[in-house]
Design an enzyme around this catalytic site. Structure first.
Site, PDB file in Angstrom:
ATOM      1  N   ARG A 137       0.808  -1.230   0.000  1.00 26.75           N
ATOM      2  CA  ARG A 137       0.000   0.000   0.000  1.00 26.75           C
ATOM      3  C   ARG A 137       0.840   1.279   0.000  1.00 26.75           C
ATOM      4  NH1 ARG A 137      -2.935  -3.503   3.431  1.00 26.75           N
ATOM      5  NH2 ARG A 137      -4.910  -4.119   2.483  1.00 26.75           N
ATOM      6  N   LYS A 159       2.882  11.053 -11.534  1.00 29.32           N
ATOM      7  CA  LYS A 159       2.039  10.162 -12.326  1.00 29.32           C
ATOM      8  C   LYS A 159       2.780   8.852 -12.554  1.00 29.32           C
ATOM      9  CE  LYS A 159      -1.022  13.023 -15.165  1.00 29.32           C
ATOM     10  NZ  LYS A 159      -1.365  13.365 -16.566  1.00 29.32           N
ATOM     11  N   GLU A 201       8.433  17.345 -25.493  1.00 28.67           N
ATOM     12  CA  GLU A 201       7.889  17.809 -24.219  1.00 28.67           C
ATOM     13  C   GLU A 201       8.441  19.188 -23.855  1.00 28.67           C
ATOM     14  OE1 GLU A 201       5.480  16.400 -22.800  1.00 28.67           O
ATOM     15  OE2 GLU A 201       5.499  14.268 -23.274  1.00 28.67           O
ATOM     16  N   LYS A 243       6.743  22.640 -15.031  1.00 31.93           N
ATOM     17  CA  LYS A 243       5.960  21.495 -14.555  1.00 31.93           C
ATOM     18  C   LYS A 243       5.791  21.540 -13.044  1.00 31.93           C
ATOM     19  CE  LYS A 243       4.833  16.741 -15.090  1.00 31.93           C
ATOM     20  NZ  LYS A 243       5.039  15.473 -15.813  1.00 31.93           N
ATOM     21  N   GLU A 253      -4.501  16.575 -11.215  1.00 32.92           N
ATOM     22  CA  GLU A 253      -5.075  16.868 -12.516  1.00 32.92           C
ATOM     23  C   GLU A 253      -6.575  17.145 -12.435  1.00 32.92           C
ATOM     24  OE1 GLU A 253      -3.077  15.137 -16.161  1.00 32.92           O
ATOM     25  OE2 GLU A 253      -5.054  14.206 -16.313  1.00 32.92           O
ATOM     26  N   ARG A 257      -3.540  21.176 -14.338  1.00 28.85           N
ATOM     27  CA  ARG A 257      -2.494  20.240 -14.728  1.00 28.85           C
ATOM     28  C   ARG A 257      -2.779  19.554 -16.057  1.00 28.85           C
ATOM     29  NH1 ARG A 257       0.685  15.609 -11.133  1.00 28.85           N
ATOM     30  NH2 ARG A 257       1.748  14.682 -12.911  1.00 28.85           N
ATOM     31  N   ASN A 261      -1.051  17.979 -21.075  1.00 30.29           N
ATOM     32  CA  ASN A 261      -1.338  16.912 -22.038  1.00 30.29           C
ATOM     33  C   ASN A 261      -1.578  17.433 -23.452  1.00 30.29           C
ATOM     34  OD1 ASN A 261      -1.269  14.656 -20.192  1.00 30.29           O
ATOM     35  ND2 ASN A 261      -3.187  15.421 -19.345  1.00 30.29           N
ATOM     36  N   HIS A 264      -1.414  15.058 -26.401  1.00 32.54           N
ATOM     37  CA  HIS A 264      -1.297  13.691 -25.891  1.00 32.54           C
ATOM     38  C   HIS A 264      -2.493  12.813 -26.240  1.00 32.54           C
ATOM     39  CE1 HIS A 264       2.118  15.318 -23.844  1.00 32.54           C
ATOM     40  NE2 HIS A 264       2.330  14.233 -23.129  1.00 32.54           N
ATOM     41  N   HIS A 268      -1.507   9.573 -27.921  1.00 35.63           N
ATOM     42  CA  HIS A 268      -1.764   8.259 -27.341  1.00 35.63           C
ATOM     43  C   HIS A 268      -2.491   7.360 -28.326  1.00 35.63           C
ATOM     44  CE1 HIS A 268      -1.448   9.790 -22.902  1.00 35.63           C
ATOM     45  NE2 HIS A 268      -0.282   9.703 -23.518  1.00 35.63           N
ATOM     46  N   HIS A 281       7.015   7.924 -27.638  1.00 41.47           N
ATOM     47  CA  HIS A 281       5.991   8.793 -27.062  1.00 41.47           C
ATOM     48  C   HIS A 281       6.144  10.233 -27.548  1.00 41.47           C
ATOM     49  CE1 HIS A 281       3.204  10.536 -24.213  1.00 41.47           C
ATOM     50  NE2 HIS A 281       4.162  11.295 -23.701  1.00 41.47           N
TER      51      HIS A 281
END
Length: 384
Positions: A137, A159, A201, A243, A253, A257, A261, A264, A268, A281
């Site tokens: 956990r 993330k 990026e 960032k 997010e 935030r 993206n 993206h 993606h 990517h």
């Protein structure tokens, strides 16, 4: 003070590029430093002071491990240490690789005070962070990014996750590291294609948040591709500053935030349709940013000259500016429909209100999106 003023202040306060530069991601009791500089892997005390317990598991891949794993030995001396070496590539950002890490932790009887150390690019950082978030956990982890993309983006912000055949990064958790140690010397072994992928990026930060930084990139993109140390140091520092500032305001997010993206959702879809790893990517994001810019123009927010400017920077960085020839509008629409930014069945996209300012919106004309997808898939190139 505006964004441009912040950039000017940062530029005038820089020390010699051989010095370490430290930024802070301000998240209250989850705050952590980002160290940027040359030769940081040869400073064992930097890593050791962020390992609170008596054990550590290093996760790396078959490409990076042989180059840099031994450099950590001095910092890890006296600790119980094990290493997991995964195959290299986006295709291995999977549940099977995650299981390999879990197995090593359980078989090695690593306790809740252990620290996972991610030594590699974005794939290694994401999957190690997810393993840390889920093992017992939640245990500690540290990011040591060795690619430009990881140093400017994926290692910062917490993330973590893995890919699913149905979508990229669909399974994961927010889990902040104890520290990010970005040794810019590791970029010396980075293939040119990977360097260009990281520049996607960097360009993104200028497009969404800091137009003066975008202008700096335009002037220095050739130096960046030539791996000029001063140019790379500046690009990494400013990218991490942007960032860190955004993440500090919106860790999970919930709003701001999501502007990180840009491109993206389109990207993606390209990665998924092409098979993870066929397009890097950053390459997919480069093409995706061109598509987002064009859609922003169709919405009447930016001009054709802005679109041409964005595309020119992306192209000069060595990145694709159009979708794969095999992709259709229908493929895009299907894959974009399972993107994480879909809420209550409605697709949201990151678009440009102006150069240096982005917005997350579902209020775009669906006909414009269809036209944009047709433009980038039927002819293979966007309007110049």
């Amino acid at each position: 003070m505006g964004r441009g003023d912040k950039l000017a202040t940062m530029q005038t306060s820089m020390t010699d590029d051989s010095d370490m530069h430290t930024l802070n991601v301000d998240l209250g009791d989850r705050s952590y430093p980002i160290y940027i500089g040359q030769g940081l892997l040869d400073q064992p005390e930097l890593l050791r002071k962020h390992i609170p317990g008596k054990s550590a598991l290093v996760v790396t891949n078959a490409t990076v491990g042989p180059l840099y794993r031994a450099r950590l030995d001095q910092a890890l001396e006296g600790l119980k240490v094990a290493t997991v070496t995964l195959p290299d590539g986006e295709a291995y950002k999977s549940i099977e690789s995650l299981q390999t890490i879990w197995d090593a932790l359980i078989e090695g009887r690593f306790d809740r005070n252990t620290t996972l150390i991610a030594l590699g690019g974005g794939v290694i950082g994401d999957i190690t962070g997810f393993a840390a978030a889920s093992y017992q956990r939640g245990v500690n982890f540290i990011q040591i990014p060795t690619t430009l993309l990881a140093q400017v983006d994926s290692s910062v912000g917490g993330k973590t996750g893995i890919n699913h055949p149905g979508g990229k990064n669909m399974i994961g958790a927010f889990w902040q590291p104890l520290a990010v140690i970005a040794d810019t010397d590791t970029l010396n072994t980075l293939p040119d294609r990977e360097l260009s992928a990281g520049l996607a990026e960097v360009i993104k930060y200028g497009l969404i948040y800091d137009e003066p930084f975008l202008g700096w990139i335009e002037k220095n993109v050739d130096l960046l591709r030539a791996r000029d140390p001063a140019a790379l140091a500046h690009a990494i520092r400013r990218s991490c500053e942007v960032k860190a500032e955004v993440v500090s305001q919106d860790e999970r997010e919930g709003g701001l935030r999501a502007i990180l993206n840009l491109g993206h959702t389109f990207g993606h879809a390209i990665e998924n349709a092409s098979g993870y790893g066929h397009w890097l990517h950053g390459e997919a994001v480069g093409a995706g940013m061109c598509m987002a810019a064009r859609l922003s123009e169709m919405e009447g927010w930016i001009g054709a000259d802005d679109v041409a400017r964005a595309r020119a920077i992306i192209e000069r960085a060595g990145l694709p500016t159009h979708a794969p020839e095999t992709m259709t509008r229908e493929t895009f629409q299907h894959l974009m429909g399972i993107d994480k930014k879909v809420l209550d069945g409605k697709l949201r996209l990151v678009l440009l209100k102006r150069m240096g300012e982005a917005v997350v919106t579902g209020d775009f004309d669906a006909r414009h999106l269809q036209a944009c997808l047709d433009e980038f898939t039927q002819s293979g190139v966007a309007r110049s």
